[in-house]
Design an enzyme around this catalytic site. Structure first.
Site, PDB file in Angstrom:
ATOM      1  N   ALA A 182       8.848  -9.345  -2.332  1.00 18.66           N
ATOM      2  CA  ALA A 182       8.058  -8.294  -1.664  1.00 18.66           C
ATOM      3  C   ALA A 182       7.311  -8.848  -0.455  1.00 18.66           C
ATOM      4  O   ALA A 182       7.645  -8.551   0.692  1.00 18.66           O
ATOM      5  CB  ALA A 182       7.088  -7.661  -2.657  1.00 18.66           C
ATOM      6  N   ALA A 183       6.284  -9.668  -0.702  1.00 18.29           N
ATOM      7  CA  ALA A 183       5.473 -10.193   0.408  1.00 18.29           C
ATOM      8  C   ALA A 183       6.304 -11.041   1.362  1.00 18.29           C
ATOM      9  O   ALA A 183       6.137 -10.962   2.587  1.00 18.29           O
ATOM     10  CB  ALA A 183       4.308 -11.008  -0.145  1.00 18.29           C
TER      11      ALA A 183
ATOM     12  N   ARG B 173      10.009  -9.536  14.386  1.00 15.97           N
ATOM     13  CA  ARG B 173       9.694  -8.515  15.386  1.00 15.97           C
ATOM     14  C   ARG B 173       8.652  -9.013  16.379  1.00 15.97           C
ATOM     15  O   ARG B 173       8.672  -8.642  17.559  1.00 15.97           O
ATOM     16  CB  ARG B 173       9.214  -7.231  14.699  1.00 15.97           C
ATOM     17  CG  ARG B 173      10.322  -6.475  13.970  1.00 15.97           C
ATOM     18  CD  ARG B 173       9.891  -5.089  13.551  1.00 15.97           C
ATOM     19  NE  ARG B 173       8.956  -5.106  12.434  1.00 15.97           N
ATOM     20  CZ  ARG B 173       9.326  -5.067  11.147  1.00 15.97           C
ATOM     21  NH1 ARG B 173      10.618  -5.015  10.832  1.00 15.97           N
ATOM     22  NH2 ARG B 173       8.426  -5.060  10.190  1.00 15.97           N
TER      23      ARG B 173
ATOM     24  N   SER C   8      14.409  -9.097  -2.727  1.00 21.60           N
ATOM     25  CA  SER C   8      13.857  -7.934  -2.035  1.00 21.60           C
ATOM     26  C   SER C   8      14.117  -6.633  -2.796  1.00 21.60           C
ATOM     27  O   SER C   8      14.704  -5.699  -2.276  1.00 21.60           O
ATOM     28  CB  SER C   8      14.445  -7.843  -0.616  1.00 21.60           C
ATOM     29  OG  SER C   8      13.743  -6.890   0.155  1.00 21.60           O
TER      30      SER C   8
ATOM     31  N   CYS D 255       8.411  -2.739  -9.322  1.00 15.83           N
ATOM     32  CA  CYS D 255       7.651  -1.669  -9.975  1.00 15.83           C
ATOM     33  C   CYS D 255       8.550  -0.506 -10.383  1.00 15.83           C
ATOM     34  O   CYS D 255       8.146   0.347 -11.175  1.00 15.83           O
ATOM     35  CB  CYS D 255       6.546  -1.166  -9.047  1.00 15.83           C
ATOM     36  SG  CYS D 255       5.305  -2.423  -8.659  1.00 15.83           S
TER      37      CYS D 255
ATOM     38  N   ASP E 120       1.722 -11.582  -5.548  1.00 17.80           N
ATOM     39  CA  ASP E 120       1.198 -11.703  -6.905  1.00 17.80           C
ATOM     40  C   ASP E 120       0.710 -13.103  -7.253  1.00 17.80           C
ATOM     41  O   ASP E 120       0.140 -13.304  -8.331  1.00 17.80           O
ATOM     42  CB  ASP E 120       2.277 -11.298  -7.920  1.00 17.80           C
ATOM     43  CG  ASP E 120       2.658  -9.835  -7.811  1.00 17.80           C
ATOM     44  OD1 ASP E 120       2.033  -9.113  -7.011  1.00 17.80           O
ATOM     45  OD2 ASP E 120       3.583  -9.412  -8.533  1.00 17.80           O
TER      46      ASP E 120
ATOM     47  N   ASN F 143       3.152  -6.073   0.103  1.00 12.41           N
ATOM     48  CA  ASN F 143       3.716  -5.726   1.407  1.00 12.41           C
ATOM     49  C   ASN F 143       2.659  -5.752   2.506  1.00 12.41           C
ATOM     50  O   ASN F 143       2.904  -6.252   3.611  1.00 12.41           O
ATOM     51  CB  ASN F 143       4.384  -4.355   1.343  1.00 12.41           C
ATOM     52  CG  ASN F 143       5.808  -4.437   0.832  1.00 12.41           C
ATOM     53  OD1 ASN F 143       6.738  -4.670   1.600  1.00 12.41           O
ATOM     54  ND2 ASN F 143       5.990  -4.270  -0.468  1.00 12.41           N
TER      55      ASN F 143
ATOM     56  N   TYR G 189      -7.789  22.076   2.245  1.00 13.83           N
ATOM     57  CA  TYR G 189      -7.854  23.139   1.236  1.00 13.83           C
ATOM     58  C   TYR G 189      -6.839  24.239   1.470  1.00 13.83           C
ATOM     59  O   TYR G 189      -6.683  24.750   2.582  1.00 13.83           O
ATOM     60  CB  TYR G 189      -9.250  23.780   1.218  1.00 13.83           C
ATOM     61  CG  TYR G 189      -9.281  25.073   0.423  1.00 13.83           C
ATOM     62  CD1 TYR G 189      -9.053  25.050  -0.956  1.00 13.83           C
ATOM     63  CD2 TYR G 189      -9.495  26.302   1.038  1.00 13.83           C
ATOM     64  CE1 TYR G 189      -9.048  26.226  -1.694  1.00 13.83           C
ATOM     65  CE2 TYR G 189      -9.499  27.487   0.308  1.00 13.83           C
ATOM     66  CZ  TYR G 189      -9.264  27.443  -1.054  1.00 13.83           C
ATOM     67  OH  TYR G 189      -9.248  28.599  -1.787  1.00 13.83           O
TER      68      TYR G 189
END
Length: 575
Positions: free
Chosen positions: A12-13, A23, A40, A44, A294, A316, A439
């Site tokens: 993940a990280a 990038r 990757s 969860c 983690d 992330n 609302y």
């Protein structure tokens, strides 16, 4: 000037940091190393793959445009080199190299780095009990084990399962086994409640009751002591201190521990619980080494203490922070509140910040506003009750946490997410009362449920409302002699109140409909303390204000009323 970046961990990280770096610095050389062959993926989502909500494991590894994130994808689409089935053995901080080993060939080499990122994740804790090594005993540590679990169930090899651990993963796995596959499932939790430290006891009790209603056997205050062999080498049953449970499959879901061995061996600072210590830039004690996900210790925004919050969403965001700082774009990660949400069959439970119990342990003058309003306009066809609890500090009036339990829809996530944002900024009870929420009748009430909870908290802070804590009321219901001067004043319709009057007697359970109090208040005894009871609480508060004005009767409000009681599974509740 080009740099060499090495990232250890590619779930993940790590991937987030790698892609962000390319990038920002497309000329830099970025290499990810992971000991697994599958990378990757959305860990969860594993319970939802087992349950069948996610039909194929590749969906957990795919992009939103349905391309699997494997080594070839990262190389050709992102420009990131990935070495799978490669274990990081040691970090030489002086030479700025990482010793790695190919797990298939055994070949070792040193990877040089200018900057290093540790994204080593966490490993599931395995109970050190006899039989833990039997076939059919699993932890949810990676996608491979999830695939094997689903394969065995789909092949009809599992008719009875025991899940050890009443945290989020354990509950989700219990639901997965029961809901789609019809497996006879038992959930064990050593602590007195499910979701310990995440929600207060009455919220855990509401969740437990819903699981039981859906066919999951739940035993709290009880855990496995021995896993007993059935067929040769195969788990056959689980023995606790109270019973023996037949099982074809056992899942240990008793928490995770940060993987920080590499960091510790390299001399980096590590918290007592194992999380790698980082600053707000997510640098370790070595400025050239970052860590995220983690494996790290995070700062709790309310207590200032180290905490462990293993969530893919945080990983992330942390990965992006690491990439920005590596690339010379200063960015800070301030800390966490531990926001949490999960589904269980048709219900949803969520929290952010501190529970009432935790807030008091931390030294806050904590109290809570427990409410039970409709999750949308009361006249809208599919409206349903949502239980909210706002935790706050009476001295500072700062809100410390919010918990919610209700139907599986968007009403809970919207309120908890809004609360998390405001709590992180130091929001007070008054800030929550003024919080602007979108609302329309299909989505909320004109007075939003989060505003209403704040109004109750404000009344408590200003001593305009006196409540009886739910736990104390329930204790009295078990032993009415413990408070001989107490009686319930049931303000609901006589048809609703009558069965309780018959059961407990008019002396202990008095029926006086809300609309008749002003005309008949003289019938109430000045020698009693009346526990004011309605469905949700607002009518009880209004009656308390009126009776206080007269000064003849002592009262306490049971906030949340029967809407809360009906969800707790107490044996005296009349359905």
């Amino acid at each position: 000037m080009s740099k060499k970046i090495v990232i250890i961990g590619a779930v993940a990280a790590g991937p987030k940091a790698a892609c962000r770096l390319k990038r920002l610095r497309p000329d830099w050389e970025v290499t990810m190393v992971d000991q697994d062959s599958l990378i990757s993926y959305g860990g969860c989502g594993i319970p939802y793959y087992v349950s069948g909500d996610v039909s194929d494991e590749s969906e957990l590894r795919a992009t939103s445009f349905h391309v699997v994130r494997d080594a070839a994808f990262f190389e050709h689409s992102k420009g990131v080199l990935v070495r799978t089935r490669t274990r990081a053995l040691a970090i030489d901080r002086k030479a700025k190299t990482v010793r790695v080993e190919n797990m298939d060939s055994g070949a070792q080499e040193d990877l040089p780095y200018d900057q290093l990122m540790l994204a080593t994740g966490a490993r599931p804790f395995e109970l050190p009990i006899p039989g833990a090594d039997l076939d059919g005993v699993f932890t949810i540590s990676d996608l491979h084990k999830a695939i094997e679990i689903k394969k065995r169930i789909a092949q009809g090899k599992v008719s009875r399962a025991v899940v050890i651990g009443g945290g989020a993963i354990g509950i989700e796995m219990a639901e997965a086994f029961t809901d789609l596959w019809g497996v006879e499932t038992t959930l064990l939790e050593l602590q007195p409640q499910l979701l310990p430290r995440l929600v207060d006891r009455h919220f855990a009790t509401m969740l437990k009751q819903h699981l039981v209603d859906k066919g999951v056997a739940v035993h709290t205050g009880e855990s496995a002591e021995v896993l007993i062999e059935g067929d040769p080498g195969q788990v056959g049953s689980v023995r606790t201190g109270k019973r023996t449970l037949a099982a074809d499959l056992v899942v240990m879901a008793v928490g995770v521990r940060p993987r920080s061995e590499l960091a510790r061996a390299a001399g980096l600072d590590v918290a007592p619980f194992g999380g790698i210590k980082v600053n707000q830039r997510l640098q370790t004690s070595d400025a050239n080494i970052y860590a995220a996900g983690d494996c790290i210790a995070l700062t709790h925004l309310l207590t200032g203490k180290d905490t462990h919050t293993p969530l893919g969403s945080l990983a992330n965001r942390e990965g992006r922070i690491v990439a920005d700082n590596m690339a010379g774009r200063p960015a800070l990660f301030h800390g966490v509140l531990g926001s949490f949400i999960m589904k269980a069959f048709e219900r949803c439970i969520a929290s952010t910040g501190l529970t009432l119990e935790a807030a008091r342990v931390e030294g806050f003058d904590a109290d809570c506003a427990l409410t039970a309003p409709a999750d949308r306009a009361h006249f809208f066809p599919d409206q349903a009750v949502v239980i909210l609890q706002l935790v706050f500090d009476r001295r500072s009036r700062r809100v410390l946490g919010l918990q919610a339990f209700g139907m599986m829809n968007d009403s809970i996530s919207a309120r908890v997410d809004a609360a998390a944002a405001l709590i992180a900024k130091g929001g007070t009870v008054e800030d929550f009362g003024l919080l602007e929420m979108a609302y329309a009748p299909p989505f909320s009430s004109a007075i939003d449920s989060i505003n209403a909870a704040a109004y109750v908290a404000e009344n408590l802070c200003d001593d305009r409302l006196r409540q009886v804590e739910l736990a104390r009321f329930l204790q009295w219901m078990e032993d009415m002699d413990s408070e001989p001067d107490w009686a319930v004043l049931d303000l609901r319709h006589p048809v609703e109140a009558a069965p309780y009057v018959d059961k407990f007697g008019a002396d202990r359970w008095t029926a006086l409909e809300y609309g008749q109090v002003r005309a008949r208040h003289g019938e109430l005894s000045p020698d009693k303390t009346y526990i004011l009871m309605c469905n949700a609480g607002p009518r009880s508060y209004e009656v308390q204000v009126f009776l206080d004005h007269l000064g003849t009767v002592d009262t306490l409000v049971l906030c949340g009323g029967m809407n809360v009681i009906s969800r707790l599974g107490v044996d005296w509740y009349i359905r």
